[in-house]
Design a protein around this motif. Structure first.
Motif, PDB file in Angstrom:
ATOM      1  N   ASP A 173       0.833  -1.191   0.000  1.00  0.00           N
ATOM      2  CA  ASP A 173       0.000   0.000   0.000  1.00  0.00           C
ATOM      3  C   ASP A 173       0.870   1.245   0.000  1.00  0.00           C
ATOM      4  O   ASP A 173       2.098   1.173  -0.017  1.00  0.00           O
ATOM      5  CB  ASP A 173      -0.953  -0.013   1.189  1.00  0.00           C
ATOM      6  CG  ASP A 173      -0.215  -0.213   2.513  1.00  0.00           C
ATOM      7  OD1 ASP A 173       1.014   0.018   2.549  1.00  0.00           O
ATOM      8  OD2 ASP A 173      -0.858  -0.601   3.507  1.00  0.00           O
ATOM      9  N   VAL A 174       0.251   2.424   0.035  1.00  0.00           N
ATOM     10  CA  VAL A 174       1.002   3.679  -0.046  1.00  0.00           C
ATOM     11  C   VAL A 174       1.990   3.795   1.101  1.00  0.00           C
ATOM     12  O   VAL A 174       3.132   4.230   0.919  1.00  0.00           O
ATOM     13  CB  VAL A 174       0.034   4.880  -0.047  1.00  0.00           C
ATOM     14  CG1 VAL A 174       0.820   6.193   0.006  1.00  0.00           C
ATOM     15  CG2 VAL A 174      -0.839   4.853  -1.292  1.00  0.00           C
ATOM     16  N   ALA A 175       1.574   3.379   2.285  1.00  0.00           N
ATOM     17  CA  ALA A 175       2.454   3.496   3.441  1.00  0.00           C
ATOM     18  C   ALA A 175       3.710   2.650   3.283  1.00  0.00           C
ATOM     19  O   ALA A 175       4.829   3.103   3.562  1.00  0.00           O
ATOM     20  CB  ALA A 175       1.692   3.098   4.704  1.00  0.00           C
ATOM     21  N   ALA A 176       3.538   1.400   2.840  1.00  0.00           N
ATOM     22  CA  ALA A 176       4.692   0.520   2.664  1.00  0.00           C
ATOM     23  C   ALA A 176       5.609   1.043   1.563  1.00  0.00           C
ATOM     24  O   ALA A 176       6.846   1.019   1.691  1.00  0.00           O
ATOM     25  CB  ALA A 176       4.221  -0.894   2.348  1.00  0.00           C
ATOM     26  N   LEU A 177       5.021   1.506   0.472  1.00  0.00           N
ATOM     27  CA  LEU A 177       5.827   2.051  -0.627  1.00  0.00           C
ATOM     28  C   LEU A 177       6.578   3.298  -0.181  1.00  0.00           C
ATOM     29  O   LEU A 177       7.747   3.498  -0.538  1.00  0.00           O
ATOM     30  CB  LEU A 177       4.935   2.371  -1.824  1.00  0.00           C
ATOM     31  CG  LEU A 177       4.301   1.163  -2.534  1.00  0.00           C
ATOM     32  CD1 LEU A 177       3.274   1.634  -3.560  1.00  0.00           C
ATOM     33  CD2 LEU A 177       5.370   0.311  -3.217  1.00  0.00           C
ATOM     34  N   ASP A 178       5.917   4.133   0.626  1.00  0.00           N
ATOM     35  CA  ASP A 178       6.556   5.359   1.107  1.00  0.00           C
ATOM     36  C   ASP A 178       7.729   5.030   2.015  1.00  0.00           C
ATOM     37  O   ASP A 178       8.804   5.620   1.895  1.00  0.00           O
ATOM     38  CB  ASP A 178       5.530   6.215   1.832  1.00  0.00           C
ATOM     39  CG  ASP A 178       6.154   7.484   2.394  1.00  0.00           C
ATOM     40  OD1 ASP A 178       6.872   8.165   1.626  1.00  0.00           O
ATOM     41  OD2 ASP A 178       5.952   7.783   3.589  1.00  0.00           O
ATOM     42  N   ARG A 179       7.545   4.072   2.918  1.00  0.00           N
ATOM     43  CA  ARG A 179       8.640   3.704   3.813  1.00  0.00           C
ATOM     44  C   ARG A 179       9.825   3.155   3.035  1.00  0.00           C
ATOM     45  O   ARG A 179      10.983   3.450   3.330  1.00  0.00           O
ATOM     46  CB  ARG A 179       8.150   2.674   4.840  1.00  0.00           C
ATOM     47  CG  ARG A 179       7.205   3.224   5.888  1.00  0.00           C
ATOM     48  CD  ARG A 179       7.029   2.239   7.038  1.00  0.00           C
ATOM     49  NE  ARG A 179       6.447   0.962   6.607  1.00  0.00           N
ATOM     50  CZ  ARG A 179       5.155   0.714   6.539  1.00  0.00           C
ATOM     51  NH1 ARG A 179       4.275   1.673   6.848  1.00  0.00           N
ATOM     52  NH2 ARG A 179       4.710  -0.471   6.155  1.00  0.00           N
ATOM     53  N   ALA A 180       9.527   2.355   2.026  1.00  0.00           N
ATOM     54  CA  ALA A 180      10.612   1.800   1.215  1.00  0.00           C
ATOM     55  C   ALA A 180      11.340   2.904   0.439  1.00  0.00           C
ATOM     56  O   ALA A 180      12.579   2.929   0.381  1.00  0.00           O
ATOM     57  CB  ALA A 180      10.069   0.755   0.255  1.00  0.00           C
ATOM     58  N   ALA A 181      10.580   3.829  -0.137  1.00  0.00           N
ATOM     59  CA  ALA A 181      11.189   4.902  -0.935  1.00  0.00           C
ATOM     60  C   ALA A 181      12.069   5.792  -0.073  1.00  0.00           C
ATOM     61  O   ALA A 181      13.221   6.091  -0.425  1.00  0.00           O
ATOM     62  CB  ALA A 181      10.104   5.716  -1.616  1.00  0.00           C
TER      63      ALA A 181
END
Length: 556
Positions: free
Chosen positions: A487-495
């Motif tokens: 989700d957006v949160a997981a993608l944001d943390r990874a980025a």
């Protein structure tokens, strides 16, 4: 030192021939005084061998699986692309060699000996009236020496042929008075020596040399002085013939009934002019060459014999370099692109873009790249592959383009962001070499990162991941794993995690390419993070459209 010549080495020899002829083209053209100094023998030989190499590079793998098959493809390519009598003679030499090597998986010394003998015989038969002291004489001397060589070792046979070819070239002025008067050796014969030197170079791994030929030319020039074009105009037509005829007519001919019919065409053309050759590939295709004044009659004779195509007519008075108008600009950058968004970004920077399908095979990609390179009409082309998987195809395309006369350099790029960094410093006002160095340095200095979604469970350098987990990569290595769903949160943390790690060693500019499946919020979250944690860093975001990564990052 090679003990056998297989299909791969035949290709290496063809590449070496093109490179060597390209290097010696001007020198060969400059001594083209038999019978007139129209300066095209070197160019004709180069064009013919380029056509042969191009045919080999384009042929399906099955058609060039062994040495004999590879030489046969070279012969057919040379025949269809032959320029002038010199090109026709070389095509027939290759055809004769191919006849002797039929079904040969690899060529040993005895096979090379047979190939040279058969090739020399075909070369002589190519001309209606062979003349001594020309390239035919040089081919025959090489074949004779190969037959007389006591050793059956491949390199010994090849070296004997090359040495004899150089000696025969040295002797050509004693056979043709026009060469002696001009203080030069035969131009076509020198081209033959180049071909044999290239073969020895491939077999031995040592650079080719033309010492004997160059020494003979220099000594005669010193004694007699090289003839100027005005002095040489006393001699007659191009490569062979007489100044009574003003035009060179060449065409390919198909649907010829039989060899007897082809012989009838040769007799007809002899009645129209001179420098006549009518030669075939043994599979129904013929090349026709004649010097004449009645162009229509020469072509009509072909129409009555078969079906002519690729008709070329040259007026000797207008002779010019065939490469003169080929390139319309000095420089171009070519980039393969898997997405329209990235392509549009590059086009806006003046880059020539080559669309590439995600599932296209290597040969298809190489062919598309070759078309983009040649279609750029630029003398010097820099290729930026944008993906490690495309580097091999780019190398293959560059080999083919270089063989066809373009200057092409591939700058390996492992990511689209490295391509953008290279394009940003591209300056066509610089020298080509300096520009390539600048682009390569800029690409290498750009650190790359990615955010991807795992397609299946796997073991990484930092632990196990499951399908749907979000992976962060820096310079190709997994540096973090965010548990799914993506989700957006997981993608944001990874980025932000990847950017944080990449910026630990510094950086002033972060470039982000959003993938086809990237949520709109990802760019905003990344911008907020950099503003808070790294305010000194500039962020540039583009729509990349890539499907293999949610986000591609570059740090400079």
């Amino acid at each position: 030192m090679l003990q056998a010549l297989d299909a791969a080495q035949v290709r290496r020899w063809a590449v070496a021939c093109v490179q060597a002829l390209d290097a010696h083209r001007e020198a060969i053209d400059s001594i083209n005084v038999f019978p007139v100094a129209d300066g095209d023998t070197g160019s004709n030989l180069l064009h013919t061998m380029r056509a042969a190499l191009d045919a080999l590079l384009r042929a399906p793998a099955k058609a060039r699986a062994d040495a004999g098959a590879a030489v046969a493809v070279l012969a057919r390519g040379a025949l269809t692309g032959a320029r002038g009598n010199s090109g026709v003679i070389v095509s027939q030499f290759l055809r004769g060699a191919a006849d002797a090597l039929a079904d040969s998986g690899a060529v040993l010394g005895p096979g090379l000996r047979a190939a040279l003998t058969s090739g020399a015989g075909r070369a002589r038969a190519a001309m209606a009236e062979p003349v001594g002291g020309t390239m035919i004489t040089v081919f025959e001397a090489a074949a004779d020496a190969a037959r007389d060589e006591s050793s059956d070792a491949l390199q010994d046979v090849a070296t004997a042929a090359a040495v004899a070819a150089a000696a025969a070239l040295d002797d050509t002025p004693r056979q043709l008075a026009v060469l002696a008067d001009a203080g030069v050796v035969d131009a076509g014969g020198r081209g033959v020596v180049v071909l044999f030197d290239a073969l020895v170079a491939v077999l031995t791994g040592r650079p080719a040399a033309l010492a004997a030929a160059q020494r003979a030319t220099a000594e005669r020039a010193a004694r007699a002085g090289t003839a100027t074009r005005e002095e040489s105009s006393l001699y007659t037509s191009r490569e062979s013939g007489s100044d009574a005829f003003a035009y060179e007519v060449m065409y390919l001919l198909e649907q010829v009934a039989d060899d007897h019919t082809a012989e009838g065409l040769r007799d007809t053309l002899v009645g129209l002019g001179d420098s006549v050759s009518v030669v075939g590939d043994g599979a129904g295709l013929w090349t026709v060459h004649v010097h004449c004044n009645d162009i229509g009659a020469a072509i009509e004779a072909g129409v009555e014999t078969g079906r002519p195509r690729q008709i070329r007519v040259a007026r000797f008075a207008d002779a010019a370099s065939p490469e003169a108008s080929r390139f319309t600009k000095d420089r171009a950058v070519v980039v393969p692109s898997r997405s329209t968004e990235f392509a549009d970004l590059l086009i806006s920077e003046g880059v020539t873009v080559c669309p590439v399908d995600g599932d296209g095979d290597g040969d298809e990609v190489a062919q598309r790249l070759l078309e983009a390179i040649t279609g750029s009409a630029a003398a010097h082309v820099t290729v930026l592959p944008a993906d490690p998987a495309l580097v091999e195809a780019a190398d293959e395309a560059s080999i083919r383009a270089v063989a066809a006369g373009q200057d092409v350099v591939v700058v390996p790029c492992a990511s689209p962001v490295q391509v953008l960094a290279a394009v940003a410093v591209h300056d066509p006002r610089r020298r080509a070499g300096d520009d390539v160095v600048a682009m390569a340095e800029s690409a290498a200095a750009t650190r790359r990162g990615e955010v991807v979604v795992a397609a299946e469970a796997a073991i990484t350098w930092i632990g196990a991941c499951e399908a749907g987990d979000v992976l962060g990569l820096a310079d190709g290595e997994v540096v973090l794993i965010e548990p799914g769903p993506p989700d957006v949160a997981a993608l944001d943390r990874a980025a932000t995690g990847v950017v944080s790690r990449m910026l630990t060693v510094g950086g002033e500019l972060v470039t982000a390419l959003l993938g086809a499946d990237a949520p709109d919020e990802l760019a905003t979250e990344l911008e907020d993070y950099l503003r808070r944690v790294h305010p000194e860093t500039e962020l540039v975001v583009y729509q990349g459209g890539q499907r293999n990564a949610v986000l591609v990052l570059g740090v400079e």
